[in-house]
Scaffold this active site. Sequence first.
Site, PDB file in Angstrom:
ATOM      1  N   SER A 136     -33.448  12.424  73.580  1.00  0.00           N
ATOM      2  CA  SER A 136     -32.858  11.779  72.482  1.00  0.00           C
ATOM      3  C   SER A 136     -34.090  11.392  71.611  1.00  0.00           C
ATOM      4  CB  SER A 136     -32.103  10.416  72.928  1.00  0.00           C
ATOM      5  OG  SER A 136     -31.875   9.617  71.726  1.00  0.00           O
ATOM      6  N   TYR A 149     -31.084   3.011  77.641  1.00  0.00           N
ATOM      7  CA  TYR A 149     -30.856   4.371  77.412  1.00  0.00           C
ATOM      8  C   TYR A 149     -32.403   4.527  76.824  1.00  0.00           C
ATOM      9  CZ  TYR A 149     -29.162   8.086  74.741  1.00  0.00           C
ATOM     10  OH  TYR A 149     -28.923   9.359  74.098  1.00  0.00           O
TER      11      TYR A 149
HETATM   12  N1  LIG Z   1     -24.399  12.432  70.273  1.00  0.00           N
HETATM   13  C1  LIG Z   1     -25.356  11.963  69.724  1.00  0.00           C
HETATM   14  O1  LIG Z   1     -25.781  11.511  68.674  1.00  0.00           O
HETATM   15  C2  LIG Z   1     -26.821  12.169  70.953  1.00  0.00           C
HETATM   16  C3  LIG Z   1     -27.934  11.732  70.429  1.00  0.00           C
HETATM   17  C4  LIG Z   1     -29.187  12.001  71.105  1.00  0.00           C
HETATM   18  C5  LIG Z   1     -29.268  12.308  72.385  1.00  0.00           C
HETATM   19  N2  LIG Z   1     -27.970  12.773  72.738  1.00  0.00           N
HETATM   20  C6  LIG Z   1     -27.596  13.135  74.264  1.00  0.00           C
HETATM   21  O2  LIG Z   1     -27.064  14.329  74.399  1.00  0.00           O
HETATM   22  C7  LIG Z   1     -26.354  14.496  75.698  1.00  0.00           C
HETATM   23  C8  LIG Z   1     -24.847  14.635  75.353  1.00  0.00           C
HETATM   24  O3  LIG Z   1     -24.526  13.761  74.645  1.00  0.00           O
HETATM   25  P1  LIG Z   1     -22.867  13.519  73.889  1.00  0.00           P
HETATM   26  O4  LIG Z   1     -22.990  12.850  72.745  1.00  0.00           O
HETATM   27  O5  LIG Z   1     -22.485  14.886  73.799  1.00  0.00           O
HETATM   28  O6  LIG Z   1     -22.202  12.473  74.923  1.00  0.00           O
HETATM   29  P2  LIG Z   1     -20.726  12.413  75.571  1.00  0.00           P
HETATM   30  O7  LIG Z   1     -20.387  11.101  76.071  1.00  0.00           O
HETATM   31  O8  LIG Z   1     -19.730  13.004  74.487  1.00  0.00           O
HETATM   32  O9  LIG Z   1     -20.884  13.619  76.847  1.00  0.00           O
HETATM   33  C9  LIG Z   1     -21.385  13.141  78.006  1.00  0.00           C
HETATM   34  C10 LIG Z   1     -20.757  13.781  79.086  1.00  0.00           C
HETATM   35  O10 LIG Z   1     -21.412  13.318  80.219  1.00  0.00           O
HETATM   36  C11 LIG Z   1     -20.432  12.901  81.268  1.00  0.00           C
HETATM   37  N3  LIG Z   1     -21.098  12.154  82.306  1.00  0.00           N
HETATM   38  C12 LIG Z   1     -21.359  10.683  82.221  1.00  0.00           C
HETATM   39  N4  LIG Z   1     -22.087  10.241  83.284  1.00  0.00           N
HETATM   40  C13 LIG Z   1     -22.061  11.225  84.213  1.00  0.00           C
HETATM   41  C14 LIG Z   1     -22.308  11.345  85.604  1.00  0.00           C
HETATM   42  N5  LIG Z   1     -22.980  10.234  86.272  1.00  0.00           N
HETATM   43  N6  LIG Z   1     -22.409  12.418  86.110  1.00  0.00           N
HETATM   44  C15 LIG Z   1     -21.738  13.607  85.429  1.00  0.00           C
HETATM   45  N7  LIG Z   1     -21.346  13.500  84.254  1.00  0.00           N
HETATM   46  C16 LIG Z   1     -21.298  12.446  83.469  1.00  0.00           C
HETATM   47  C17 LIG Z   1     -19.322  12.312  80.332  1.00  0.00           C
HETATM   48  O11 LIG Z   1     -18.347  12.021  81.056  1.00  0.00           O
HETATM   49  C18 LIG Z   1     -19.273  13.070  79.201  1.00  0.00           C
HETATM   50  O12 LIG Z   1     -18.309  14.135  79.522  1.00  0.00           O
HETATM   51  C19 LIG Z   1     -26.740  12.985  76.146  1.00  0.00           C
HETATM   52  O13 LIG Z   1     -27.872  13.359  77.218  1.00  0.00           O
HETATM   53  C20 LIG Z   1     -27.030  12.276  75.337  1.00  0.00           C
HETATM   54  O14 LIG Z   1     -27.840  11.209  75.457  1.00  0.00           O
HETATM   55  C21 LIG Z   1     -26.952  12.598  72.033  1.00  0.00           C
END
Ligand SMILES: NC(=O)c1ccc[n+]([C@@H]2O[C@H](COP(=O)([O-])OP(=O)(O)OC[C@H]3O[C@@H](n4cnc5c(N)ncnc54)[C@H](O)[C@@H]3O)[C@@H](O)[C@H]2O)c1
Length: 249
Positions: A136, A149
């Site tokens: 991130s 985080y």
């Molecule tokens: N959406 C954003 O703006 C953004 C920005 C920067 C980084 N990210 C990163 O991208 C990745 C995906 O983010 P997203 O926005 O799609 O999140 P999201 O919350 O929509 O999806 C994350 C998924 O991970 C699953 N999960 C959580 N804990 C878990 C565990 N212990 N074991 C297995 N599965 C688990 C959740 O149930 C969910 O389905 C993450 O690593 C997040 O940090 C997202």
Amino acid sequence: MKTAIITGGGQGIGRVTTQYLLTHGYRVAIWEADTDALTELRESFKASAAQILFVSCDVSSEVNVRKAVEQTMAHFGQIDALINNAAIMIEKSLDKFMLDEWNRVISTNLTGPFLCAKHTAPYLAMQKGCIINICSTRAFQSEPDTFAYSASKGGLLALTHSLAVSLGPDVRVNAISPGWIDVSALKKKAKAKSDELRPEDHSQHPAGRVGQADDIARMILFLIAPENSFITGQNFVVDGGMTRKMIYV
Ligand SMILES: NC(=O)c1ccc[n+]([C@@H]2O[C@H](COP(=O)([O-])OP(=O)(O)OC[C@H]3O[C@@H](n4cnc5c(N)ncnc54)[C@H](O)[C@@H]3O)[C@@H](O)[C@H]2O)c1
């Protein structure tokens, strides 16, 4: 046919990436902790059932990760890519941030990728495969109150180069650092909603828009492609240019 594992593939970026991987001829093992999301996914990907394995797995549990590896190997017989995507975020002021909350975030976002890398590495090496860690831009900059985080993502960046140097030349390891990606509509039914984004949400980005899950899925496809074998130990920021802006008031 190559096999990719995506953790947290039940919602958000992981769900869209699953679709991209299937479309580009990969078999996909989805390791997901949310069983409702997994059930919904099974229904929506019915047509591709032969290409998908749904695994109920909490990546912070070594027992779960070992079982997930066994299930994936028994089903597909090989592992070519691991995409460490599962993560959680807790936003609270420092005085209210409890130790168990800190531990929960670090266990999922940092220990999880370590465990998944550790237990898939022997199989990835056989295939000259790769790992992609979804970090991130919060590894480099912060809004207030995102302690665990941000720290977990900073740690994941360091884990990326450490794994790349340790597992090469058999396994390449890279990171992608997304900026703001709108995943509001990509959640399980009980949580999905389309966030109304304001014009300024988009216009503040040098690229002129908030990101979409597809932006990250395309970068994942680029990095896992075997022909990009000279790229390892790197981090790719996909944030519409936000971390390149000077924002002094
Ligand atoms: N959406 C954003 O703006 C953004 C920005 C920067 C980084 N990210 C990163 O991208 C990745 C995906 O983010 P997203 O926005 O799609 O999140 P999201 O919350 O929509 O999806 C994350 C998924 O991970 C699953 N999960 C959580 N804990 C878990 C565990 N212990 N074991 C297995 N599965 C688990 C959740 O149930 C969910 O389905 C993450 O690593 C997040 O940090 C997202």
